[in-house]
Design a protein around this motif. Structure first.
Motif, PDB file in Angstrom:
ATOM      1  N   ARG A   1       0.831  -1.216   0.000  1.00 30.40           N
ATOM      2  CA  ARG A   1       0.000   0.000   0.000  1.00 30.40           C
ATOM      3  C   ARG A   1       0.856   1.252   0.000  1.00 30.40           C
ATOM      4  O   ARG A   1       0.389   2.328  -0.357  1.00 30.40           O
ATOM      5  CB  ARG A   1      -0.904   0.011   1.242  1.00 30.40           C
ATOM      6  CG  ARG A   1      -1.978  -1.061   1.230  1.00 30.40           C
ATOM      7  CD  ARG A   1      -2.878  -0.957   2.458  1.00 30.40           C
ATOM      8  NE  ARG A   1      -2.145  -1.220   3.701  1.00 30.40           N
ATOM      9  CZ  ARG A   1      -1.789  -0.287   4.572  1.00 30.40           C
ATOM     10  NH1 ARG A   1      -2.074   0.977   4.350  1.00 30.40           N
ATOM     11  NH2 ARG A   1      -1.137  -0.610   5.683  1.00 30.40           N
ATOM     12  N   ARG A   2       2.114   1.104   0.421  1.00 25.28           N
ATOM     13  CA  ARG A   2       2.980   2.273   0.502  1.00 25.28           C
ATOM     14  C   ARG A   2       3.758   2.502  -0.789  1.00 25.28           C
ATOM     15  O   ARG A   2       4.663   3.326  -0.843  1.00 25.28           O
ATOM     16  CB  ARG A   2       3.965   2.098   1.662  1.00 25.28           C
ATOM     17  CG  ARG A   2       3.252   1.878   2.990  1.00 25.28           C
ATOM     18  CD  ARG A   2       4.150   1.222   4.003  1.00 25.28           C
ATOM     19  NE  ARG A   2       3.416   0.792   5.187  1.00 25.28           N
ATOM     20  CZ  ARG A   2       3.897  -0.001   6.134  1.00 25.28           C
ATOM     21  NH1 ARG A   2       5.111  -0.460   6.032  1.00 25.28           N
ATOM     22  NH2 ARG A   2       3.161  -0.329   7.170  1.00 25.28           N
TER      23      ARG A   2
ATOM     24  N   LEU B   1       8.591   9.554   4.054  1.00 25.29           N
ATOM     25  CA  LEU B   1       7.267  10.109   3.774  1.00 25.29           C
ATOM     26  C   LEU B   1       6.944   9.807   2.321  1.00 25.29           C
ATOM     27  O   LEU B   1       7.750  10.105   1.421  1.00 25.29           O
ATOM     28  CB  LEU B   1       7.249  11.624   4.002  1.00 25.29           C
ATOM     29  CG  LEU B   1       5.933  12.313   3.610  1.00 25.29           C
ATOM     30  CD1 LEU B   1       4.894  12.129   4.694  1.00 25.29           C
ATOM     31  CD2 LEU B   1       6.144  13.794   3.318  1.00 25.29           C
ATOM     32  N   SER B   2       5.771   9.196   2.066  1.00 24.19           N
ATOM     33  CA  SER B   2       5.415   8.826   0.696  1.00 24.19           C
ATOM     34  C   SER B   2       4.664   9.955   0.010  1.00 24.19           C
ATOM     35  O   SER B   2       4.176  10.890   0.659  1.00 24.19           O
ATOM     36  CB  SER B   2       4.558   7.557   0.701  1.00 24.19           C
ATOM     37  OG  SER B   2       3.232   7.884   1.057  1.00 24.19           O
ATOM     38  N   GLU B   3       4.559   9.833  -1.322  1.00 28.22           N
ATOM     39  CA  GLU B   3       3.815  10.835  -2.084  1.00 28.22           C
ATOM     40  C   GLU B   3       2.329  10.829  -1.726  1.00 28.22           C
ATOM     41  O   GLU B   3       1.608  11.772  -2.016  1.00 28.22           O
ATOM     42  CB  GLU B   3       3.996  10.571  -3.582  1.00 28.22           C
ATOM     43  CG  GLU B   3       3.481   9.211  -4.037  1.00 28.22           C
ATOM     44  CD  GLU B   3       3.688   9.004  -5.536  1.00 28.22           C
ATOM     45  OE1 GLU B   3       3.404   9.947  -6.296  1.00 28.22           O
ATOM     46  OE2 GLU B   3       4.153   7.903  -5.922  1.00 28.22           O
ATOM     47  N   HIS B   4       1.875   9.760  -1.056  1.00 31.36           N
ATOM     48  CA  HIS B   4       0.464   9.667  -0.643  1.00 31.36           C
ATOM     49  C   HIS B   4       0.264  10.122   0.803  1.00 31.36           C
ATOM     50  O   HIS B   4      -0.725   9.793   1.427  1.00 31.36           O
ATOM     51  CB  HIS B   4      -0.026   8.218  -0.800  1.00 31.36           C
ATOM     52  CG  HIS B   4       0.210   7.676  -2.171  1.00 31.36           C
ATOM     53  ND1 HIS B   4      -0.357   8.223  -3.290  1.00 31.36           N
ATOM     54  CD2 HIS B   4       0.986   6.625  -2.603  1.00 31.36           C
ATOM     55  CE1 HIS B   4       0.046   7.540  -4.369  1.00 31.36           C
ATOM     56  NE2 HIS B   4       0.861   6.572  -3.970  1.00 31.36           N
TER      57      HIS B   4
ATOM     58  N   ARG C   1       8.318   3.969   9.085  1.00 28.61           N
ATOM     59  CA  ARG C   1       9.589   3.306   8.794  1.00 28.61           C
ATOM     60  C   ARG C   1       9.359   2.143   7.833  1.00 28.61           C
ATOM     61  O   ARG C   1       8.372   1.426   7.956  1.00 28.61           O
ATOM     62  CB  ARG C   1      10.245   2.803  10.090  1.00 28.61           C
ATOM     63  CG  ARG C   1      10.624   3.953  11.012  1.00 28.61           C
ATOM     64  CD  ARG C   1      11.553   3.543  12.138  1.00 28.61           C
ATOM     65  NE  ARG C   1      11.901   4.731  12.933  1.00 28.61           N
ATOM     66  CZ  ARG C   1      12.894   5.559  12.635  1.00 28.61           C
ATOM     67  NH1 ARG C   1      13.654   5.318  11.562  1.00 28.61           N
ATOM     68  NH2 ARG C   1      13.140   6.615  13.396  1.00 28.61           N
ATOM     69  N   ILE C   2      10.257   1.976   6.884  1.00 28.02           N
ATOM     70  CA  ILE C   2      10.138   0.890   5.908  1.00 28.02           C
ATOM     71  C   ILE C   2      11.258  -0.111   6.129  1.00 28.02           C
ATOM     72  O   ILE C   2      12.282   0.198   6.749  1.00 28.02           O
ATOM     73  CB  ILE C   2      10.179   1.430   4.459  1.00 28.02           C
ATOM     74  CG1 ILE C   2      11.493   2.181   4.188  1.00 28.02           C
ATOM     75  CG2 ILE C   2       8.973   2.303   4.171  1.00 28.02           C
ATOM     76  CD1 ILE C   2      11.702   2.528   2.740  1.00 28.02           C
ATOM     77  N   SER C   3      11.024  -1.333   5.627  1.00 29.29           N
ATOM     78  CA  SER C   3      12.001  -2.410   5.790  1.00 29.29           C
ATOM     79  C   SER C   3      12.309  -3.016   4.439  1.00 29.29           C
ATOM     80  O   SER C   3      11.837  -2.545   3.399  1.00 29.29           O
ATOM     81  CB  SER C   3      11.436  -3.473   6.730  1.00 29.29           C
ATOM     82  OG  SER C   3      10.334  -4.117   6.109  1.00 29.29           O
TER      83      SER C   3
ATOM     84  N   ARG D   1       4.511  -0.178  -9.271  1.00 32.06           N
ATOM     85  CA  ARG D   1       3.776  -1.449  -9.197  1.00 32.06           C
ATOM     86  C   ARG D   1       4.413  -2.534 -10.058  1.00 32.06           C
ATOM     87  O   ARG D   1       3.830  -3.574 -10.248  1.00 32.06           O
ATOM     88  CB  ARG D   1       2.320  -1.243  -9.662  1.00 32.06           C
ATOM     89  CG  ARG D   1       1.591  -0.150  -8.917  1.00 32.06           C
ATOM     90  CD  ARG D   1       1.415  -0.486  -7.469  1.00 32.06           C
ATOM     91  NE  ARG D   1       0.760   0.582  -6.732  1.00 32.06           N
ATOM     92  CZ  ARG D   1       0.707   0.659  -5.417  1.00 32.06           C
ATOM     93  NH1 ARG D   1       1.260  -0.268  -4.700  1.00 32.06           N
ATOM     94  NH2 ARG D   1       0.101   1.669  -4.819  1.00 32.06           N
ATOM     95  N   ARG D   2       5.588  -2.224 -10.592  1.00 32.27           N
ATOM     96  CA  ARG D   2       6.209  -3.201 -11.476  1.00 32.27           C
ATOM     97  C   ARG D   2       6.521  -4.484 -10.711  1.00 32.27           C
ATOM     98  O   ARG D   2       7.043  -4.448  -9.602  1.00 32.27           O
ATOM     99  CB  ARG D   2       7.512  -2.614 -12.029  1.00 32.27           C
ATOM    100  CG  ARG D   2       8.210  -3.546 -13.040  1.00 32.27           C
ATOM    101  CD  ARG D   2       9.459  -2.893 -13.574  1.00 32.27           C
ATOM    102  NE  ARG D   2       9.129  -1.640 -14.233  1.00 32.27           N
ATOM    103  CZ  ARG D   2      10.036  -0.683 -14.499  1.00 32.27           C
ATOM    104  NH1 ARG D   2      11.285  -0.848 -14.122  1.00 32.27           N
ATOM    105  NH2 ARG D   2       9.673   0.417 -15.100  1.00 32.27           N
TER     106      ARG D   2
END
Length: 927
Positions: A573-574, A595-598, A603-605, A653-654
């Motif tokens: 979703r991110r 921070l995402s464009e959405h 924090r991401i892993s 989404r690739r």
């Protein structure tokens, strides 16, 4: 051994103030006929009468009887009982640190003392005709259970065993083993409680029967009381209605501000309800020492008083008699005055963290009917003779050392077995407190626990270093293996093998049937199916390797990201563009803040970021980004999209590419072989291969069963051989140059080995190494006591050993600790190499406390040292009871060092250390 006079049972029974029950008479008759006996009966049923008859038979024949128990408190209790009947000159006591009339014809002792006698070939064994093993089900105990099996296996053949056990569901299996190793043994199982037990649930302050005792049963199974079920349903409905009402101002009037939600009753309310129903005295089991103490304090804050003026006077007299030797200066730190006030009001806690003299006083007062309500941990259920009219269970979940787990039926039976005093109560009562937040306390769940009688006895026997060295010294390795293979552990393993072998036989029949379908066990179809399976496994391995490489690459890429980097979050979703707000803090598990464009911030892993390619670009950020504020996230997301407008951004989404397996030459060759196989072109290939795959599946299952059989068969002998290997390498055992006639090596125990043979400790080999290498030489008495504490102490709380104490009080102690630490590490490494379960690590959390006590004898100062180090090295403060318990463990090992140390100077230091430790509260009520 000749059979006793057949009239002895009548003479014995005539001295008793009650008539023997049927199972008691049968047990005594078996002993009178010269048989051994195993008696399994509920708590409080009177099993010990059979043990007392063994004492009677030995005295009548002018022979010896040893009466063994698992713990010192039980030994002391039994010694008092037998002295009352036979007089002090005929009864002795041996508990390791206490020796009273040891040459008497009847000696009460802990089971460890008898085991040590057997290994030392003690002359006290001469003339021994009976051994009573009280609470023999302790052989399931993980830490000390092996001792019972050692004794049963080593006792001379002519000695008759009277084994007394709580009710276990595999009594016949246990009895069958005893018969194989001890000869004629009568197994007697009695499941009838001498005092009927009624099961109840307390809902609020209303007491209900758990079962519909008046409404009959379905088959033989009692049904849950419908009135109890209806009442709980009404309570739930009322709470649901209350949950919908407006919350009261300031959260008053109910649970979390909700006026009607149900709360379990307070401890004073529970005791008051039991008192009004005539159900005191009661034991409430609370699975926490802190909880037990808090329960007494809660009752003391109320106006509760359960004793009369005359009872208070008797209680005060017993307290003064018991505690008169305690130093006045220690009373405040021991919590004496609050403890005394609780007793005077009929209330007490009972747990292992209490000062032993406090705990024993509680036991005396409760047994005398002067204390009416005890809050206890489950250790009280393990043999202490403290029955009550009622047992209360606050919860049906307890911490088992690793996690909170529901009580087993066996545990429930053991705890509630304390209810109902024989000769006093016509019935006992078990009360479970209903709590809507605990699913295990629902009536149906409680009914299942109360009606299930499963408590299987599982052996915990395994060879130790001390056991191995003693076996090699006494009988040589070949006979030692034979003895290990006669243990209950191996007996149970062999019985389990029977079922496994049957499984293998069923599998072989099924393989024959499938093979007939495809043309035999050498069929090309099976060859083709194996080739397919090999390709599949190779592909899975390649995929696993590729995933691991991707994770490693993604982790490195995440760790390399810096503030302001623009990246592409590749999945979930991110997915999409993101900017790094904060670089990763941990290179082992990198999780940068983005921070995402959405407008999502977090924090991401490696699950979110593939790490393919470098960051897309960078952007400038404000010095401080308040990412939790929606307005800041909105503005920053807009700036991110603007900054990325001119960048070459791949699709978020690739789909990730699958691992390329075309460069694996072995996989290419296997696939080519598959295409050339004659079955590959067959028109009914898939139908035939499905049968082949079924064949392979059964074949794999059979192989797993054979592995289990191999692991179970002679498993103890294999462990023994590995331990012998370590002892050979370390010089505790030596191999003679000449081989025996059968080609086996002849082994002898060296001088160092004889030292090890005299050390009975969980860390026996480490202690022996410290003694023979001089790691504990040149120490003062307090230093020796302190370093020995590191070998016996174990921190509570499940977080493992305390942090090493590098700033020990003296240079000599620092040197000794460093040497002990090094030897322990070397030993554990060697155990791993030999595939032996590693010895436990040393724990230095009691060292400073032990040193202060042995140096000064100041209890307040010693406990202050313990408290000051609890936050850094120990999860919980040390109680006075634990302090005394660990001091006595140190004394036990110091006494072994006093006897076994290889030089006179160390033996003398150990003797002085014993004097320095055994004083004050440690010396009082030393039972």
């Amino acid at each position: 051994m000749t059979s006793p006079d057949p009239g002895e049972l009548d003479r014995f029974a005539a001295q008793l103030p009650f008539t023997l029950d049927d199972f008691q008479r049968r047990g005594c008759q078996a002993l009178e006929r010269g048989h051994g006996v195993l008696v399994c009966a509920p708590t409080g049923a009177g099993k010990t009468v059979i043990g007392e008859f063994a004492v009677h038979l030995a005295l009548a024949a002018d022979r010896k009887c040893f009466y063994t128990t698992p713990i010192k408190a039980l030994s002391n209790q039994k010694h008092t009982d037998l002295v009352r009947r036979y007089g002090p000159e005929r009864i002795g006591l041996l508990t390791g640190d206490v020796s009273v009339n040891a040459d008497a014809p009847v000696v009460v002792m802990t089971t460890e003392v008898l085991r040590n006698m057997l290994y030392a070939n003690s002359p006290a064994l001469e003339g021994l005709s009976y051994v009573v093993m009280d609470e023999v089900h302790f052989l399931a105990d993980r830490m000390r259970g092996a001792v019972w099996e050692e004794v049963i296996l080593h006792l001379p053949e002519e000695v008759r065993l009277a084994s007394l056990s709580a009710t276990v569901s595999n009594a016949e299996e246990f009895g069958g083993w005893i018969q194989t190793v001890r000869g004629d043994t009568t197994v007697i199982v009695d499941e009838e409680r001498p005092v009927p037990l009624w099961q109840h649930m307390l809902v609020g302050r209303r007491l209900f029967d758990l079962f519909d005792y008046d409404g009959g049963a379905r088959g033989k199974k009692l049904l849950v009381d419908p009135e109890l079920v209806r009442h709980i349903a009404h309570r739930r409905e009322a709470d649901q209605l209350a949950d919908w009402r407006p919350r009261s101002p300031k959260g008053r009037g109910g649970h979390r501000g909700r006026p009607g939600l149900f709360r379990p009753p307070s401890r004073p309310d529970v005791i008051a309800t039991l008192d009004s129903e005539g159900l005191l005295p009661a034991i409430t089991f609370v699975f926490s020492r802190v909880g037990c103490d808090a329960a007494v304090k809660q009752c003391l804050r109320s106006s509760m008083r359960l004793t009369t003026d005359s009872e208070r006077a008797r209680i005060a007299e017993i307290i003064d008699r018991r505690c008169g030797d305690l130093p006045d200066a220690d009373l405040p730190v021991l919590g004496y005055y609050e403890w005394r006030e609780g007793l005077l009001r009929g209330l007490a806690a009972h747990h292992a963290g209490m000062l032993p003299i406090f705990r024993h006083t509680v036991e005396e007062l409760f047994t005398a009917g002067l204390v009416k309500a005890v809050f206890a941990t489950e250790t009280l259920a393990l043999g202490i003779n403290m029955p009550a009219r009622t047992v209360v269970l606050e919860r049906l979940v307890k911490f088992n050392g690793e996690q909170h787990a529901p009580l087993t039926p066996g545990e429930y039976t053991q705890l509630t077995g304390r209810a109902g005093r024989r000769g006093i109560d016509v019935e006992g009562h078990a009360v479970v407190i209903w709590n809507p937040m605990e699913s295990s306390a629902e009536p149906a769940e409680v009914a299942g626990l109360a009606s299930t009688r499963t408590f299987p006895l599982k052996s915990s026997f395994a060879p130790s270093y001390n056991m191995t060295i003693n076996l090699v010294g006494q009988m040589g390795p070949a006979q030692a293996r034979d003895l290990l293979e006669r243990s209950f552990a191996q007996y149970q393993a062999d019985r389990s093998v029977v079922g496994l072998v049957r499984g293998v036989e069923r599998g072989e029949r099924l393989l024959d049937e499938i093979a007939a379908e495809v043309g035999g066990r050498d069929s090309p179809v099976l060859d083709y199916a194996r080739l397919r399976a090999k390709i599949s496994e190779r592909e899975r391995a390649a995929a696993r390797s590729s995933r691991l490489q991707r994770r490693q690459a993604a982790g490195e890429a995440l760790a390399a990201l810096r503030r302001g980097d623009i990246i592409n979050v590749s999945s979930g979703r991110r997915g999409g563009l993101a900017v790094v707000l904060e670089a990763a803090r941990d290179d082992e598990d990198p999780r940068p803040l983005v921070l995402s464009e959405h407008r999502w911030a977090g924090r991401i892993s490696t699950a979110d970021y593939s790490g393919a390619g470098a960051p897309l670009g960078t952007m400038s950020l404000p010095k401080r980004v308040e990412h939790r504020q929606p307005r800041v996230r909105r503005d920053l997301a807009s700036a991110l999209r603007s900054a990325a407008a001119g960048l070459d951004v791949p699709s978020a989404r690739r789909k990730r590419g699958e691992p390329d397996q075309h460069d694996d030459p072995e996989l290419i060759a296997l696939r080519e072989e598959l295409r050339r196989h004659p079955v590959h072109a067959a028109p009914d290939r898939e139908d035939r291969v499905r049968a082949g795959e079924r064949y392979l599946r059964v074949e794999r299952e059979n192989a797993q069963l054979r592995q289990k059989i191999a692991a179970a068969t002679n498993s103890l002998a294999r462990t023994f051989d590995r331990i012998v290997g370590i002892l050979l390498e370390r010089g505790f055992i030596a191999a003679e140059s000449a081989e025996a006639a059968d080609g086996a090596r002849t082994l002898r125990v060296t001088d160092d080995g004889r030292l090890l043979a005299r050390i009975y400790s969980e860390s026996d080999l480490l202690v022996a190494e410290c003694l023979r290498t001089g790691a504990w030489d040149k120490l003062a008495p307090a230093e020796l006591a302190a370093v020995i504490s590191a070998v016996v102490f174990e921190s509570r709380g499940g977080d493992g050993p305390s942090t090493p104490l590098f700033d020990a009080p003296t240079a000599g102690l620092r040197r000794a600790l460093a040497g002990t630490r090094r030897l322990s590490g070397d030993l554990r490494a060697e155990e791993n190499r030999h595939r032996i379960a590693p010895s436990r690590e040393i724990d230095e959390g009691f060292v400073a406390t032990m040193y202060r006590w042995a140096s000064t004898g100041d209890l307040t100062a010693a406990l202050a040292v313990a408290d000051s180090s609890s936050s850094a090295t120990r999860p919980q403060p040390l109680s006075a009871g634990d302090f005394v318990r660990w001091c006595r463990q140190v004394l036990d090992l110091l006494d072994q060092v006093r006897i076994a140390a290889p030089n006179a100077e160390l033996r003398a230091v150990a003797k002085r250390a014993i004097t320095d430790v055994r004083r004050g509260v440690v010396a009082v009520d030393n039972t």
